[in-house]
Design a protein around this motif. Structure first.
Motif, PDB file in Angstrom:
ATOM      1  N   ASP A 169       0.812  -1.218   0.000  1.00 16.98           N
ATOM      2  CA  ASP A 169       0.000   0.000   0.000  1.00 16.98           C
ATOM      3  C   ASP A 169       0.844   1.266   0.000  1.00 16.98           C
ATOM      4  N   ASN A 170       2.040   1.207   0.597  1.00 18.03           N
ATOM      5  CA  ASN A 170       2.886   2.395   0.626  1.00 18.03           C
ATOM      6  C   ASN A 170       3.988   2.338  -0.436  1.00 18.03           C
ATOM      7  N   ASN A 171       3.823   1.481  -1.443  1.00 16.57           N
ATOM      8  CA  ASN A 171       4.706   1.362  -2.607  1.00 16.57           C
ATOM      9  C   ASN A 171       6.137   0.981  -2.251  1.00 16.57           C
ATOM     10  N   GLU A 172       6.348   0.259  -1.182  1.00 14.48           N
ATOM     11  CA  GLU A 172       7.683  -0.224  -0.857  1.00 14.48           C
ATOM     12  C   GLU A 172       7.866  -1.681  -1.253  1.00 14.48           C
ATOM     13  N   LEU A 173       6.804  -2.445  -1.192  1.00 12.46           N
ATOM     14  CA  LEU A 173       6.833  -3.819  -1.675  1.00 12.46           C
ATOM     15  C   LEU A 173       5.974  -3.903  -2.925  1.00 12.46           C
ATOM     16  N   PRO A 174       6.384  -4.713  -3.905  1.00  7.77           N
ATOM     17  CA  PRO A 174       5.565  -4.810  -5.112  1.00  7.77           C
ATOM     18  C   PRO A 174       4.258  -5.556  -4.883  1.00  7.77           C
ATOM     19  N   GLN A 175       4.234  -6.386  -3.838  1.00  9.96           N
ATOM     20  CA  GLN A 175       3.039  -7.170  -3.544  1.00  9.96           C
ATOM     21  C   GLN A 175       3.139  -7.622  -2.097  1.00  9.96           C
ATOM     22  N   SER A 176       2.055  -7.601  -1.356  1.00  9.81           N
ATOM     23  CA  SER A 176       2.105  -7.900   0.081  1.00  9.81           C
ATOM     24  C   SER A 176       2.222  -9.377   0.413  1.00  9.81           C
ATOM     25  N   SER A 177       1.883 -10.242  -0.509  1.00  9.00           N
ATOM     26  CA  SER A 177       1.906 -11.675  -0.233  1.00  9.00           C
ATOM     27  C   SER A 177       3.308 -12.232  -0.491  1.00  9.00           C
ATOM     28  N   ILE A 178       4.082 -12.407   0.567  1.00  9.58           N
ATOM     29  CA  ILE A 178       5.441 -12.926   0.444  1.00  9.58           C
ATOM     30  C   ILE A 178       5.396 -14.439   0.573  1.00  9.58           C
ATOM     31  N   LYS A 179       5.994 -15.124  -0.383  1.00 10.02           N
ATOM     32  CA  LYS A 179       5.966 -16.585  -0.427  1.00 10.02           C
ATOM     33  C   LYS A 179       7.169 -17.217   0.245  1.00 10.02           C
ATOM     34  N   ALA A 180       8.360 -16.611   0.139  1.00  8.46           N
ATOM     35  CA  ALA A 180       9.579 -17.169   0.734  1.00  8.46           C
ATOM     36  C   ALA A 180      10.498 -16.019   1.138  1.00  8.46           C
ATOM     37  N   ILE A 181      11.262 -16.227   2.208  1.00  5.81           N
ATOM     38  CA  ILE A 181      12.232 -15.247   2.687  1.00  5.81           C
ATOM     39  C   ILE A 181      13.530 -15.978   2.975  1.00  5.81           C
ATOM     40  N   VAL A 182      14.642 -15.447   2.446  1.00  6.09           N
ATOM     41  CA  VAL A 182      15.963 -16.026   2.673  1.00  6.09           C
ATOM     42  C   VAL A 182      16.963 -14.890   2.864  1.00  6.09           C
ATOM     43  N   ALA A 183      17.840 -15.028   3.845  1.00 11.26           N
ATOM     44  CA  ALA A 183      18.946 -14.091   4.021  1.00 11.26           C
ATOM     45  C   ALA A 183      20.189 -14.713   3.403  1.00 11.26           C
ATOM     46  N   ASP A 184      20.875 -13.955   2.546  1.00  8.74           N
ATOM     47  CA  ASP A 184      22.074 -14.505   1.918  1.00  8.74           C
ATOM     48  C   ASP A 184      23.311 -14.183   2.752  1.00  8.74           C
ATOM     49  N   LYS A 185      24.465 -14.616   2.301  1.00  9.18           N
ATOM     50  CA  LYS A 185      25.674 -14.434   3.091  1.00  9.18           C
ATOM     51  C   LYS A 185      26.217 -13.013   3.024  1.00  9.18           C
ATOM     52  N   TYR A 186      25.622 -12.167   2.199  1.00 10.39           N
ATOM     53  CA  TYR A 186      26.013 -10.757   2.114  1.00 10.39           C
ATOM     54  C   TYR A 186      25.065  -9.858   2.909  1.00 10.39           C
ATOM     55  N   ASN A 187      24.235 -10.454   3.737  1.00 13.00           N
ATOM     56  CA  ASN A 187      23.276  -9.771   4.614  1.00 13.00           C
ATOM     57  C   ASN A 187      22.140  -9.082   3.865  1.00 13.00           C
ATOM     58  N   PHE A 188      21.855  -9.513   2.648  1.00 14.22           N
ATOM     59  CA  PHE A 188      20.647  -9.074   1.968  1.00 14.22           C
ATOM     60  C   PHE A 188      19.538 -10.054   2.315  1.00 14.22           C
ATOM     61  N   ILE A 189      18.321  -9.565   2.368  1.00 15.54           N
ATOM     62  CA  ILE A 189      17.159 -10.418   2.571  1.00 15.54           C
ATOM     63  C   ILE A 189      16.402 -10.470   1.254  1.00 15.54           C
ATOM     64  N   TRP A 190      16.188 -11.671   0.747  1.00 14.55           N
ATOM     65  CA  TRP A 190      15.496 -11.890  -0.511  1.00 14.55           C
ATOM     66  C   TRP A 190      14.106 -12.440  -0.236  1.00 14.55           C
ATOM     67  N   MET A 191      13.111 -11.885  -0.906  1.00  9.76           N
ATOM     68  CA  MET A 191      11.729 -12.315  -0.735  1.00  9.76           C
ATOM     69  C   MET A 191      11.107 -12.564  -2.098  1.00  9.76           C
ATOM     70  N   THR A 192      10.333 -13.625  -2.200  1.00  8.51           N
ATOM     71  CA  THR A 192       9.589 -13.869  -3.425  1.00  8.51           C
ATOM     72  C   THR A 192       8.143 -13.472  -3.212  1.00  8.51           C
ATOM     73  N   THR A 193       7.597 -12.790  -4.202  1.00 11.24           N
ATOM     74  CA  THR A 193       6.194 -12.383  -4.156  1.00 11.24           C
ATOM     75  C   THR A 193       5.534 -12.779  -5.467  1.00 11.24           C
ATOM     76  N   GLU A 194       4.271 -12.513  -5.569  1.00 12.83           N
ATOM     77  CA  GLU A 194       3.559 -12.788  -6.814  1.00 12.83           C
ATOM     78  C   GLU A 194       3.754 -11.670  -7.832  1.00 12.83           C
ATOM     79  N   ASN A 195       4.523 -10.665  -7.457  1.00 13.06           N
ATOM     80  CA  ASN A 195       4.837  -9.586  -8.394  1.00 13.06           C
ATOM     81  C   ASN A 195       6.332  -9.298  -8.409  1.00 13.06           C
TER      82      ASN A 195
END
Length: 117
Positions: free
Chosen positions: A45-71
């Motif tokens: 709703d505040n245009n920070e995430l492309p879609q609110s429904s997050i399917k998976a979350i993983v933190a990589d070894k470079y301290n980024f957090i990756w999320m999969t969404t439907e968009n």
């Protein structure tokens, strides 16, 4: 059945002692807790995430957090979200579900609905 007053006093003292110990423990633990934290609610709703429904979350070894969404696939660096989807890449589809691979080996892979990585 007769219960001695001494036994009742002992049980009451024991219970009171336990509650006092619990109170002291919680009071001391409060001193070690973080008081000055920031809280922010992120949604589409505040245009920070492309879609609110997050399917998976993983933190990589470079301290980024990756999320999969439907968009799209979203990378969070602690401050900003960067979305990778069909509107800003050459992907045909933007619906991502799972993240596979190994964080330790730096080999994370996710596929969109067309099985394109």
């Amino acid at each position: 059945m007769f219960v001695s007053p001494n036994l009742i006093a002992q049980m009451t003292l024991s219970t009171t002692f336990r509650y006092c110990c619990l109170f002291l423990l919680l009071t001391v633990a409060k001193g070690f807790c973080q008081d000055n934290y920031a809280f922010r609610w992120y949604t589409a709703d505040n245009n920070e995430l492309p879609q609110s429904s997050i399917k998976a979350i993983v933190a990589d070894k470079y301290n980024f957090i990756w999320m999969t969404t439907e968009n799209g696939l979203v990378r969070y660096d602690g401050n900003t979200f960067i979305a990778f989807n069909a509107s800003n890449t050459n992907l045909q589809g933007s619906r991502f579900t799972d993240i596979f691979g190994s964080v330790e080996k730096d080999s994370l892979v996710c596929y969109n609905e067309g099985k394109k990585s």
